[in-house]
Design an enzyme around this catalytic site. Structure first.
Site, PDB file in Angstrom:
ATOM      1  N   SER A 124       0.836  -1.202   0.000  1.00  0.00           N
ATOM      2  CA  SER A 124       0.000   0.000   0.000  1.00  0.00           C
ATOM      3  C   SER A 124       0.867   1.246   0.000  1.00  0.00           C
ATOM      4  O   SER A 124       1.946   1.263   0.583  1.00  0.00           O
ATOM      5  CB  SER A 124      -0.889   0.017   1.246  1.00  0.00           C
ATOM      6  N   TYR A 148      -1.878  -0.808  10.750  1.00  0.00           N
ATOM      7  CA  TYR A 148      -2.173  -1.431   9.450  1.00  0.00           C
ATOM      8  C   TYR A 148      -1.019  -1.171   8.488  1.00  0.00           C
ATOM      9  O   TYR A 148      -0.463  -2.098   7.898  1.00  0.00           O
ATOM     10  CB  TYR A 148      -3.469  -0.880   8.853  1.00  0.00           C
ATOM     11  N   LYS A 152       2.097  -3.672   6.613  1.00  0.00           N
ATOM     12  CA  LYS A 152       2.485  -3.705   5.193  1.00  0.00           C
ATOM     13  C   LYS A 152       3.995  -3.487   5.062  1.00  0.00           C
ATOM     14  O   LYS A 152       4.689  -4.192   4.343  1.00  0.00           O
ATOM     15  CB  LYS A 152       1.725  -2.640   4.400  1.00  0.00           C
ATOM     16  N   ASN A 178      -5.252   4.672  -4.337  1.00  0.00           N
ATOM     17  CA  ASN A 178      -6.630   4.608  -3.825  1.00  0.00           C
ATOM     18  C   ASN A 178      -7.560   3.887  -4.795  1.00  0.00           C
ATOM     19  O   ASN A 178      -8.112   4.521  -5.696  1.00  0.00           O
ATOM     20  CB  ASN A 178      -7.128   6.024  -3.522  1.00  0.00           C
TER      21      ASN A 178
END
Ligand code: WQD
Length: 337
Positions: A124, A148, A152, A178
């Site tokens: 991400s 979170y 990653k 996104n």
């Protein structure tokens, strides 16, 4: 040539499975439906007219996941399975670290055991943190501001260390910006549990009458209209980027990170206006205070993916809005009948 897709019933996973099947790959999906529904599997078969193998497996359960590796000749893995809500990760860090990290460790150890050393990892853009200036390139220093995002970044580090220990692995780290939109059929799309955290599903729920109005999180950022700027990418473009990454890892032995974004930034109000135009629906909104942890501007430099994967996003913000609305209006309650 079987591709194992963990989390293949999820939003990005399901769109990627559709593209894999369209490209005539043999696909094996594992998913525990913690953030998806069985109905998605039927929809994928309906859209593609093709079948695939599915196991209702939580990748934390090593013995169950091992049966999948024993039953199939897996050539590469696309690893989506993981929790992904930023706010929830702040409230429940141990749940996020256990699920996302331990799940990946179980998967990677089984890959090593069964000599499957090709993986495409769902990372991400959040790993770029708050201190880098857009457009973002893959060589920038990484930092994170929530558990979170830290999972990653940690998984990228784990896979880097695996590659250093055994350079016969081939690893693609895909940093999504996104993702929004839905398959043109309107049969699969984003179906968040509860109140949507992300912008587009919230907008579509306002448009379909499930929510009163959109709350815009601040209009005092240093951006053209004061609202947050992000690199929105159509989920089908994102899915096609995964196919290019699978092709790459099947042909090489290396580890590379790639930005999957359009390279263009749109503000919250740009998206609202584009959505209203594409859907012919009104989206009332209120400007409220900033959301903690948000940054002003974040968009990709997608040059590396173009040069090394032969991939670039093709669909416009209008396409994204049109397809998001098409999914929501045809499925006002998501996958719930
Ligand atoms: C986009 C913009 C908000 C909702 C997150 C994760 C990232 C990735 C994508 C998983 C921002 C504004 C939003 C709303 C608003 N997820 N907004 N009202 O925060 O860029 O990225 O989702 O990988 O890891 O961090 O996406 O859609 O939440 O926000 O004004 O109700 O819309 O402030 O400017 P974000 P988002």
């Amino acid at each position: 040539m079987a591709i194992l897709v963990t989390g293949g019933a999820g939003y990005i996973g399901s769109h990627t499975v559709v593209e894999l099947l369209n490209a005539d790959y043999e696909v094996v999906v594992v998913d525990d439906f913690s953030n998806s529904k069985p109905e998605v599997l039927k929809r994928i078969k309906e859209i593609t007219g093709k079948d695939f193998t599915f196991y209702n497996v939580n990748i934390l359960h090593e013995h169950e996941l091992a049966t999948v590796f024993r039953a199939h000749q897996i050539d590469a893995v696309i690893h989506f399975a993981g929790y992904k809500a930023v706010g929830e990760s702040v409230e429940k860090p141990l749940m996020y670290y256990h699920n996302n990290l331990t799940g990946t460790l179980v998967l990677a150890q089984l890959m090593q055991e069964y000599d499957v050393k090709k993986i495409v990892f769902s990372s991400s853009a959040t790993v770029y943190g708050m201190n880098n200036v857009s457009p973002l390139t893959e060589d920038l220093p990484l930092s994170t501001t929530n558990p979170y995002g830290t999972t990653k970044m940690m998984i990228e580090q784990i896979l880097q260390d695996v590659y250093v220990s055994d350079p016969t692995w081939s690893i693609a780290l895909l940093r999504y910006f996104n993702p929004i939109g839905a398959h043109e059929s309107g049969r699969i799309g984003e179906d968040p549990n509860g109140i949507p955290n992300n912008l587009m599903p919230y907008i579509t729920q306002v448009a379909v009458g499930k929510r009163e109005a959109l709350n815009v999180f601040g209009d005092d950022y240093d951006t053209p209209d004061g609202t947050g700027v992000r690199d929105y990418i159509h989920v089908v473009d994102l899915a096609k980027g995964h196919l290019k990454a699978v092709e790459k890892v099947l042909q090489t032995k290396e580890i590379q990170a790639y930005n999957l974004g359009t390279g263009h930034g749109y503000s919250v109000l740009d998206v609202v206006n584009a959505f209203e135009k594409a859907s012919d629906q009104n989206v009332p909104y209120n400007i409220i205070e900033r959301r903690a942890g948000d940054i002003a501007t974040c968009y990709a430099d997608p040059t590396k993916a173009k040069n090394e994967l032969g991939w670039q996003a093709a669909l416009s913000i209008e396409d994204m809005c049109r397809d998001s609305w098409n999914w929501q209006k045809n499925n006002p309650n998501g996958y719930e009948e």
